[in-house]
Write an enzyme that holds these catalytic residues in place. Structure first.
Site, PDB file in Angstrom:
ATOM      1  N   ASP A  17       0.867  -1.171   0.000  1.00 54.13           N
ATOM      2  CA  ASP A  17       0.000   0.000   0.000  1.00 54.13           C
ATOM      3  C   ASP A  17       0.914   1.236   0.000  1.00 54.13           C
ATOM      4  O   ASP A  17       1.426   1.632  -1.036  1.00 54.13           O
ATOM      5  CB  ASP A  17      -0.882  -0.116   1.249  1.00 54.13           C
ATOM      6  CG  ASP A  17      -1.963   0.939   1.325  1.00 54.13           C
ATOM      7  OD1 ASP A  17      -2.503   1.315   0.285  1.00 54.13           O
ATOM      8  OD2 ASP A  17      -2.277   1.386   2.439  1.00 54.13           O
ATOM      9  N   LEU A  31       7.300  -2.570   3.925  1.00 49.41           N
ATOM     10  CA  LEU A  31       8.349  -3.290   3.202  1.00 49.41           C
ATOM     11  C   LEU A  31       9.645  -2.504   3.127  1.00 49.41           C
ATOM     12  O   LEU A  31      10.725  -3.086   3.074  1.00 49.41           O
ATOM     13  CB  LEU A  31       7.870  -3.642   1.799  1.00 49.41           C
ATOM     14  CG  LEU A  31       7.108  -4.959   1.703  1.00 49.41           C
ATOM     15  CD1 LEU A  31       6.787  -5.272   0.261  1.00 49.41           C
ATOM     16  CD2 LEU A  31       7.909  -6.105   2.301  1.00 49.41           C
ATOM     17  N   ASP A  67      -7.275  -9.077   5.873  1.00 53.09           N
ATOM     18  CA  ASP A  67      -8.293  -9.037   6.933  1.00 53.09           C
ATOM     19  C   ASP A  67      -8.930  -7.669   7.086  1.00 53.09           C
ATOM     20  O   ASP A  67      -8.403  -6.653   6.620  1.00 53.09           O
ATOM     21  CB  ASP A  67      -7.661  -9.405   8.279  1.00 53.09           C
ATOM     22  CG  ASP A  67      -6.810  -8.260   8.843  1.00 53.09           C
ATOM     23  OD1 ASP A  67      -5.950  -7.746   8.099  1.00 53.09           O
ATOM     24  OD2 ASP A  67      -7.032  -7.869  10.003  1.00 53.09           O
ATOM     25  N   ARG A  69      -9.799 -13.439   6.491  1.00 47.54           N
ATOM     26  CA  ARG A  69      -8.563 -13.913   5.856  1.00 47.54           C
ATOM     27  C   ARG A  69      -8.770 -15.234   5.132  1.00 47.54           C
ATOM     28  O   ARG A  69      -8.032 -15.542   4.192  1.00 47.54           O
ATOM     29  CB  ARG A  69      -7.467 -14.120   6.911  1.00 47.54           C
ATOM     30  CG  ARG A  69      -6.961 -12.845   7.568  1.00 47.54           C
ATOM     31  CD  ARG A  69      -5.694 -13.175   8.347  1.00 47.54           C
ATOM     32  NE  ARG A  69      -5.344 -12.174   9.335  1.00 47.54           N
ATOM     33  CZ  ARG A  69      -4.638 -11.075   9.077  1.00 47.54           C
ATOM     34  NH1 ARG A  69      -4.229 -10.831   7.855  1.00 47.54           N
ATOM     35  NH2 ARG A  69      -4.349 -10.224  10.038  1.00 47.54           N
TER      36      ARG A  69
END
Ligand code: 5GP
Length: 188
Positions: free
Chosen positions: A112, A117, A168, A174
């Site tokens: 996003d 990351l 989720d 999930r």
């Protein structure tokens, strides 16, 4: 009708990627990863799944890669119980094994803002892997706040909050076998 099924029918807006579409794309990614690392003479590919969202994707992906693969997991926190990033990233669980001189592929559910990351790859780079690449099922490029080189990407999606196949909302959904968008009233 099963009350859970009724609940899902009530709150689910549109399905973005059904089970068959996901499986087909995962197989394509597996073939691509196999070919790329074969070319790199890879004797071990360490696949690091980011908990918890990558679990279904990771489980499917590792089974369509024809290479010597080992797996490890890491958990980061970036979202609380909501649909927007908190901006703060913490390591909740580190990998178990050393990755120095190894080929490493980080497996993520969705990128996003990229903040999670970014932090994670900096941390892993410091351990001197032989190579480090990212594989994400979903990518929301329009939301990026920091540059992230993504080598493998399942699908690009617009700025919509999605659930299912690992993703989720407040811990739920999930295990749905598809990726969908919740109706706005589901957040209320
Ligand atoms: P980033 O640091 O790139 O902003 O956030 C990455 C993490 O945010 C993902 O691993 C995921 O947990 C969560 N996330 C981002 N977008 C979505 C979304 O549309 N749906 C869900 N369920 N989680 C998301």
């Amino acid at each position: 009708m099963n009350p859970w099924q009724k609940h899902v029918d009530d709150i689910m807006g549109k399905v973005l990627f059904d089970q068959q579409t996901l499986q087909r794309r995962v197989q394509e990614l597996g073939r691509q990863i196999t070919a790329d690392y074969q070319d790199a003479d890879c004797d071990e590919l360490v696949m690091i799944g980011i908990l918890r969202g990558s679990v279904p994707f990771m489980a499917d992906l590792i089974r369509v890669i024809d290479l010597p693969v080992t797996i490890d997991f890491m958990a980061m926190s970036s979202y609380a119980h909501g649909t927007r990033t908190s901006g703060s990233v913490r390591i909740l669980k580190d990998i178990n094994d050393a990755i120095t001189d190894k080929h490493v592929l980080v497996v993520e559910d969705i990128i996003d803002t990229g903040l999670t990351l970014k932090c994670l790859t900096e941390l892993l780079e410091a351990r001197k892997p032989r190579s480090l690449h990212i594989c994400t099922l979903l990518d929301k490029p329009s939301r990026r706040l920091t540059e992230i080189p993504v080598r493998y990407r399942g699908f690009e999606i617009p700025d919509e909050f999605v659930v299912g196949y690992g993703l989720d909302f407040a811990g739920h959904y999930r295990h749905l076998p598809y990726v969908g968008v919740l109706k706005p009233e589901a957040y209320a």
